[in-house]
Design a protein around this motif. Structure first.
Motif, short mmCIF file in Angstrom:
data_model
loop_
_atom_site.label_atom_id
_atom_site.label_comp_id
_atom_site.label_asym_id
_atom_site.label_seq_id
_atom_site.Cartn_x
_atom_site.Cartn_y
_atom_site.Cartn_z
N ASN A 79 -12.15 14.30 10.61
CA ASN A 79 -12.01 12.95 10.07
C ASN A 79 -13.24 12.10 10.40
O ASN A 79 -13.66 11.26 9.59
N ALA A 80 -13.82 12.35 11.57
CA ALA A 80 -15.05 11.65 11.93
C ALA A 80 -16.16 12.01 10.95
O ALA A 80 -16.90 11.14 10.48
N VAL A 81 -16.27 13.30 10.63
CA VAL A 81 -17.28 13.76 9.68
C VAL A 81 -17.00 13.20 8.29
O VAL A 81 -17.92 12.78 7.58
N VAL A 82 -15.72 13.18 7.90
CA VAL A 82 -15.34 12.68 6.57
C VAL A 82 -15.77 11.23 6.38
O VAL A 82 -16.40 10.88 5.38
N PHE A 83 -15.44 10.36 7.34
CA PHE A 83 -15.76 8.95 7.19
C PHE A 83 -17.26 8.70 7.27
O PHE A 83 -17.80 7.84 6.57
N GLN A 84 -17.93 9.47 8.11
CA GLN A 84 -19.38 9.32 8.20
C GLN A 84 -20.04 9.80 6.90
O GLN A 84 -20.94 9.13 6.37
N THR A 85 -19.59 10.95 6.39
CA THR A 85 -20.13 11.49 5.14
C THR A 85 -19.85 10.56 3.97
O THR A 85 -20.71 10.32 3.12
N TYR A 86 -18.61 10.05 3.93
CA TYR A 86 -18.24 9.13 2.85
C TYR A 86 -19.13 7.88 2.86
O TYR A 86 -19.58 7.41 1.80
N ALA A 87 -19.38 7.33 4.04
CA ALA A 87 -20.22 6.13 4.14
C ALA A 87 -21.62 6.40 3.60
O ALA A 87 -22.19 5.58 2.88
N VAL A 88 -22.16 7.59 3.93
CA VAL A 88 -23.51 7.94 3.47
C VAL A 88 -23.53 8.18 1.96
O VAL A 88 -24.38 7.65 1.23
N LEU A 89 -22.56 8.98 1.46
CA LEU A 89 -22.56 9.34 0.04
C LEU A 89 -22.24 8.15 -0.87
O LEU A 89 -22.82 8.01 -1.94
N SER A 90 -21.31 7.30 -0.45
CA SER A 90 -20.97 6.15 -1.29
C SER A 90 -22.15 5.19 -1.42
O SER A 90 -22.35 4.58 -2.47
N ARG A 91 -22.93 5.08 -0.35
CA ARG A 91 -24.14 4.27 -0.41
C ARG A 91 -25.21 4.94 -1.27
O ARG A 91 -25.93 4.29 -2.03
N GLY A 116 -14.89 15.16 -0.18
CA GLY A 116 -13.80 16.12 -0.26
C GLY A 116 -14.29 17.55 -0.39
O GLY A 116 -13.77 18.47 0.24
N GLY A 117 -15.32 17.75 -1.21
CA GLY A 117 -15.87 19.09 -1.38
C GLY A 117 -16.49 19.63 -0.11
O GLY A 117 -16.27 20.79 0.27
N LEU A 118 -17.25 18.79 0.59
CA LEU A 118 -17.92 19.23 1.81
C LEU A 118 -16.95 19.50 2.95
O LEU A 118 -17.08 20.48 3.68
N GLN A 119 -15.93 18.62 3.09
CA GLN A 119 -15.03 18.79 4.23
C GLN A 119 -14.07 19.96 4.05
O GLN A 119 -13.46 20.42 5.01
N SER A 120 -13.95 20.49 2.83
CA SER A 120 -13.09 21.66 2.59
C SER A 120 -13.56 22.87 3.40
O SER A 120 -12.75 23.71 3.80
N LEU A 121 -14.86 22.96 3.62
CA LEU A 121 -15.41 24.09 4.39
C LEU A 121 -14.86 24.10 5.81
O LEU A 121 -14.64 25.17 6.39
N LEU A 122 -14.63 22.93 6.36
CA LEU A 122 -14.08 22.83 7.71
C LEU A 122 -12.56 22.86 7.70
O LEU A 122 -11.93 23.48 8.55
N LEU A 123 -11.97 22.22 6.70
CA LEU A 123 -10.52 22.04 6.68
C LEU A 123 -9.76 23.30 6.30
O LEU A 123 -8.66 23.54 6.79
N SER A 124 -10.32 24.12 5.43
CA SER A 124 -9.58 25.28 4.93
C SER A 124 -9.12 26.24 6.03
O SER A 124 -7.95 26.60 6.09
N PRO A 125 -10.00 26.66 6.96
CA PRO A 125 -9.53 27.55 8.04
C PRO A 125 -8.51 26.87 8.96
O PRO A 125 -7.57 27.51 9.43
N VAL A 126 -8.69 25.57 9.21
CA VAL A 126 -7.77 24.84 10.08
C VAL A 126 -6.37 24.80 9.46
O VAL A 126 -5.37 25.03 10.14
N GLU A 127 -6.30 24.51 8.17
CA GLU A 127 -5.00 24.45 7.50
C GLU A 127 -4.36 25.83 7.41
O GLU A 127 -3.14 25.95 7.48
N LEU A 128 -5.16 26.86 7.26
CA LEU A 128 -4.63 28.22 7.25
C LEU A 128 -3.92 28.52 8.57
O LEU A 128 -2.78 29.01 8.59
N ILE A 129 -4.58 28.23 9.69
CA ILE A 129 -3.99 28.47 11.01
C ILE A 129 -2.75 27.61 11.21
O ILE A 129 -1.72 28.08 11.71
N LYS A 130 -2.83 26.36 10.81
CA LYS A 130 -1.71 25.44 10.96
C LYS A 130 -0.49 25.92 10.19
O LYS A 130 0.63 25.90 10.70
#
Length: 303
Positions: A79-91, A116-130
Motif C-alpha cells: 500500500n505504501a508503494v501504491v500510494f507513492q506510485t499513484y502520486a508520481v503517475l497522476s502528476r 494497478g498494473g504495477l502493483q499486481s506484480l507484488l500483490l498476485s503472489p501475496v493473494e495466492l498465499i492468502k
C-alpha cells in the motif's frame, strides 16, 4: 542515521509512509470479512451468516484472521508503494503547469490504472498465499495449521516460479481498471462532499471515511466477476486442477452454478470495501497531515 529525516522530508517519502499506515489499518479492519468473501467465492454454500457461524464454531474467532500475517506484512509495504506510485503517475499524466493545483480527474484515473498494473506484480503472489491459507480445512484444501512459509515452500517445490505467480494475468485484468475507478471515485467524492478540499486538504474525518468507503465499493463492483474467477484459479493446486484458464473457469462455473456465481459474495465484499477503504484513506490522510505539519514545525524552529 540521516536516512529517515531526509526520506520523510521528501513528498514521495511522506506518501510512502502514509500509504503504509493506511494499508495496515485496512488489513486489520477488514480481514474477517475478506476471509468470508474468499470462502463464498470458492464455492461454499449457505448464507454469509451461516458460513461465518460455521467458521467460528470449528476454529474459533482466530479462524477469521487465519493467514493475516502474510498480507499484514506485505500489504503495508504494498500500500505504501501504491500510494507513492499513484502520486508520481497522476502528476506525470497531468498537463497542468501549476504544482499547487491537484491533478485532473483524467490524470487521477490514468495514474490509478498504471498503479494497478504495477502493483499486481507484488500483490498476485501475496493473494495466492492468502487464499490457500484462508481455504484450509475446506473441500478445496484438506491441510490444517500450515504457516505462510510452509505454503510458499510447498508451492515452490511443486510448481516453481510459475506456481508462485499463478493468477498474475487475471490479477492485472482486475487491478488496472479497478484502481482507475478507485482513485477517481475517491477524488471526485471528496470534492463533492467538501468543495475545495482537493486543493486545501481540509476535509473532515467523515468526508475521508465516506469518500474512501465509496471508492472501495465502486472499485469492487466494477471488477467483481473477474475477482471471483481469480479466486477460483488461485485456489487450485496441481492435485486439484479443475480449470484450464480464465475462459474455461467462467464457462464451467456458470454451467455448474449459474450466472449468479460470478457475483457470489458481492454483499460481503462491498461491506468490507466500505469499512476497509474508509480506514485506509482516513489513516493515509491523517498520517500525511501529521508528517507535513511536523515538517513545518521543524522548519519554523530552525528559522
Amino acid at each position: 542515521m540521516d536516512f529517515w529525516p531526509e526520506f520523510l522530508a521528501s513528498s514521495s517519502g511522506r506518501e510512502f509512509v502514509a500509504g503504509g499506515f493506511g494499508g495496515t489499518a485496512g488489513v486489520i479492519s477488514g480481514y474477517p470479512l475478506d476471509t468470508l468473501r474468499i470462502r463464498q467465492q470458492s464455492g461454499h454454500n449457505g448464507s454469509a451468516f451461516s458460513i461465518l457461524r460455521n467458521m467460528v464454531s470449528k476454529g474459533g474467532f482466530a479462524s477469521l484472521y487465519r493467514g493475516m500475517g502474510a498480507p499484514l506484512a506485505s500489504v503495508t509495504f504494498q500500500n505504501a508503494v501504491v500510494f507513492q506510485t499513484y502520486a508520481v503517475l497522476s502528476r506525470a499524466c497531468d498537463s497542468s503547469d501549476s504544482a499547487k493545483d491537484p491533478p485532473s480527474y483524467k490524470s487521477v484515473a490514468l495514474g490509478g490504472m498504471g498503479t494497478g498494473g504495477l502493483q499486481s506484480l507484488l500483490l498476485s503472489p501475496v493473494e495466492l498465499i492468502k487464499i490457500r491459507l484462508q481455504l484450509q480445512n475446506t473441500n478445496q484444501s484438506k491441510e490444517s495449521g500450515i504457516s505462510p512459509s510452509k505454503v510458499v515452500k510447498n508451492i515452490w517445490r511443486k510448481e516453481g516460479l510459475r506456481g508462485i505467480y499463478r493468477g498474475l494475468g487475471i490479477t492485472v485484468m482486475r487491478d488496472v481498471p479497478s484502481h482507475g475507478v478507485y482513485f477517481w471515485t475517491y477524488e471526485y467524492m471528496r470534492e463533492q462532499l467538501h468543495p475545495g478540499c482537493r486543493k486545501d486538504g481540509q476535509e473532515s474525518l467523515n468526508t475521508m471515511l465516506v469518500s474512501g468507503g465509496l471508492a472501495g465499493v465502486a472499485s469492487w463492483v466494477c471488477c467483481y466477476p473477474i475477482d471471483v474467477v481469480k479466486t477460483r484459479l488461485q485456489a487450485q493446486t496441481p492435485s486439484s486442477l479443475k480449470y484450464n484458464g480464465v475462459f474455461d473457469c467462467i464457462v464451467k462455473s456458470v454451467k455448474e452454478e449459474g450466472y449468479l456465481v460470478l457475483w457470489r459474495g458481492l454483499g460481503t465484499a462491498v461491506s468490507r470495501a466500505f469499512v476497509v477503504n474508509g480506514a485506509v484513506f482516513a489513516a493515509y490522510e491523517f498520517t500525511l497531515r501529521f508528517l507535513f505539519n511536523n515538517e513545518n514545525v521543524q522548519i519554523q524552529e530552525t528559522i
